[in-house]
Design a protein around this motif. Structure first.
Motif, PDB file in Angstrom:
ATOM      1  N   VAL A  84       0.809  -1.218   0.000  1.00  0.00           N
ATOM      2  CA  VAL A  84       0.000   0.000   0.000  1.00  0.00           C
ATOM      3  C   VAL A  84       0.843   1.270   0.000  1.00  0.00           C
ATOM      4  CG1 VAL A  84      -1.763   1.315   1.239  1.00  0.00           C
ATOM      5  CG2 VAL A  84      -1.918  -1.184   1.113  1.00  0.00           C
ATOM      6  N   PHE A  85       1.873   1.319   0.863  1.00  0.00           N
ATOM      7  CA  PHE A  85       2.639   2.550   0.996  1.00  0.00           C
ATOM      8  C   PHE A  85       3.573   2.803  -0.189  1.00  0.00           C
ATOM      9  CE2 PHE A  85       2.280   1.340   5.719  1.00  0.00           C
ATOM     10  CZ  PHE A  85       0.983   1.821   5.764  1.00  0.00           C
ATOM     11  N   THR A  86       3.848   1.761  -0.982  1.00  0.00           N
ATOM     12  CA  THR A  86       4.740   1.931  -2.138  1.00  0.00           C
ATOM     13  C   THR A  86       3.984   1.926  -3.468  1.00  0.00           C
ATOM     14  OG1 THR A  86       5.193  -0.453  -2.248  1.00  0.00           O
ATOM     15  CG2 THR A  86       6.705   0.895  -0.943  1.00  0.00           C
TER      16      THR A  86
ATOM     17  N   ASN B  73      -7.759  -0.023  -3.161  1.00  0.00           N
ATOM     18  CA  ASN B  73      -8.693  -1.143  -3.321  1.00  0.00           C
ATOM     19  C   ASN B  73      -9.067  -1.774  -1.979  1.00  0.00           C
ATOM     20  OD1 ASN B  73      -6.140  -2.188  -2.827  1.00  0.00           O
ATOM     21  ND2 ASN B  73      -6.306  -3.853  -4.318  1.00  0.00           N
ATOM     22  N   GLY B  74      -8.920  -1.022  -0.886  1.00  0.00           N
ATOM     23  CA  GLY B  74      -9.195  -1.561   0.446  1.00  0.00           C
ATOM     24  C   GLY B  74     -10.600  -2.100   0.614  1.00  0.00           C
ATOM     25  N   HIS B  75     -11.593  -1.316   0.220  1.00  0.00           N
ATOM     26  CA  HIS B  75     -12.985  -1.750   0.379  1.00  0.00           C
ATOM     27  C   HIS B  75     -13.327  -2.877  -0.599  1.00  0.00           C
ATOM     28  CE1 HIS B  75     -14.227   1.254   3.340  1.00  0.00           C
ATOM     29  NE2 HIS B  75     -13.454   2.110   2.689  1.00  0.00           N
ATOM     30  N   GLU B  76     -12.705  -2.836  -1.764  1.00  0.00           N
ATOM     31  CA  GLU B  76     -12.897  -3.908  -2.758  1.00  0.00           C
ATOM     32  C   GLU B  76     -12.331  -5.231  -2.212  1.00  0.00           C
ATOM     33  OE1 GLU B  76     -10.802  -5.027  -6.985  1.00  0.00           O
ATOM     34  OE2 GLU B  76     -11.220  -2.905  -6.583  1.00  0.00           O
ATOM     35  N   ILE B  77     -11.174  -5.149  -1.569  1.00  0.00           N
ATOM     36  CA  ILE B  77     -10.547  -6.328  -0.965  1.00  0.00           C
ATOM     37  C   ILE B  77     -11.430  -6.876   0.153  1.00  0.00           C
ATOM     38  CG2 ILE B  77      -8.611  -7.101   0.476  1.00  0.00           C
ATOM     39  CD1 ILE B  77      -7.715  -6.779  -2.363  1.00  0.00           C
TER      40      ILE B  77
END
Length: 299
Positions: A51-53, A97-101
């Motif tokens: 996520v951070f990269t 894509n956090g909510h998608e995941i």
């Protein structure tokens, strides 16, 4: 006298690892409930690295998350867990894509993941035995270091005075993603809220400070001094990553993040003028268990 025993599950999806805590709550009559850790499983899925990269969780880590959640669900079934909650923090919060995941994991495993803000995270942690640990005649700066962020809370004479979350985490630091401005913002905030207090102690939580405390050989309840933590920080840097794994017996996903974690705790101690740090071994998972119990009891 009436006795009841229940098992609850807490899934903590962090930037460095994903944990499942299963706890048994025993209740005898009108006595205070007793919380006992029954099982703790930790899987080193470093979501923050994705996520951070890159801004999102990649396919490989998605598969690992699905496998982990399926395993955790089976473990909770075997243990007879009555109720559980799964909370995701900094990494999934910032992933495009956090909510998608989360939706895909719900569909494939039945595990419902709630993505929470840093303030909610701090509030959940406050539900732990932290207050039982705090001396109402003293002042503490509580520091919870994660892979993506660090939560700071000032407690003065038994009351919460201020709380703030900063995007200063161990995985971010490893990737050189914390600028001087953010360090200065955290420094100014800590100095500002602690300026009127003397004799402040730190309370540290997170896997890294727990690891450091265990290595110290100190008895539970006794603090680590600034001098000890500073010396340990210097010592860690004399070893290579591989030597920290082989000679110090650290896990692969601990051997790199432990150094930036030390840096965060030491800075917090320096800025608040704290000489000692206490390590009560509490965290988000413990708070989740307490929040489930409180909801079940209608509190």
């Amino acid at each position: 006298m009436k006795f009841r025993s229940a098992k609850y599950g807490a899934i903590d999806i962090g930037s460095n690892a994903i944990r499942l805590l299963i706890a048994t709550v025993n209740i005898l009559g009108d006595e205070q409930p007793l919380f006992k850790k029954t099982s703790l499983v930790r899987v080193p899925i470093r979501l923050g690295q994705d996520v951070f990269t890159k801004g999102k969780i990649g396919k490989r880590n998605l598969k690992r998350m699905i496998d982990s959640m399926q395993s955790y669900k089976l473990l909770m079934n075997v243990h007879g867990v009555e109720s559980y909650r799964a909370y995701a923090t900094s990494a999934m919060r910032e992933a495009d894509n956090g909510h998608e995941i989360a939706a895909e994991i719900l569909e494939k495993t039945g595990i419902n993941i709630e993505i929470i803000e840093g303030t909610h995270e701090a509030a959940i942690i406050a539900m732990t035995d932290l207050h039982a640990f705090i001396d109402k005649n003293k002042v503490y700066l509580y520091v919870d270091v994660g892979g993506g962020s660090t939560e700071f809370t000032l407690f003065a004479y038994g009351k919460e005075v201020a709380s703030k979350s900063f995007k200063i985490g161990t995985v971010r630091l490893l990737n050189d993603m914390v600028g001087r401005e953010l360090w200065e913002e955290a420094e100014d905030w800590i100095k500002d809220i602690t300026t009127f207090y003397d004799g402040i102690d730190l309370i540290g939580s997170g896997g890294n400070i727990n690891n450091i405390f265990k290595a110290s050989g100190k008895r539970y309840g006794k603090p680590l001094s600034y001098f000890y933590l500073s010396s340990y920080y210097q010592e860690l840097q004399t070893y290579s990553y591989e030597e920290r794994i082989y000679k110090l017996g650290q896990n692969q996903d601990r051997a790199d993040v432990i150094i930036p974690a030390c840096r965060i705790y030491l800075n917090a101690m320096k800025w608040s003028k704290a000489k000692n740090i206490y390590v009560p071994k509490i965290g988000l998972s413990d708070g989740i268990i307490k929040s489930i119990y409180n909801a079940e009891m209608g509190e």
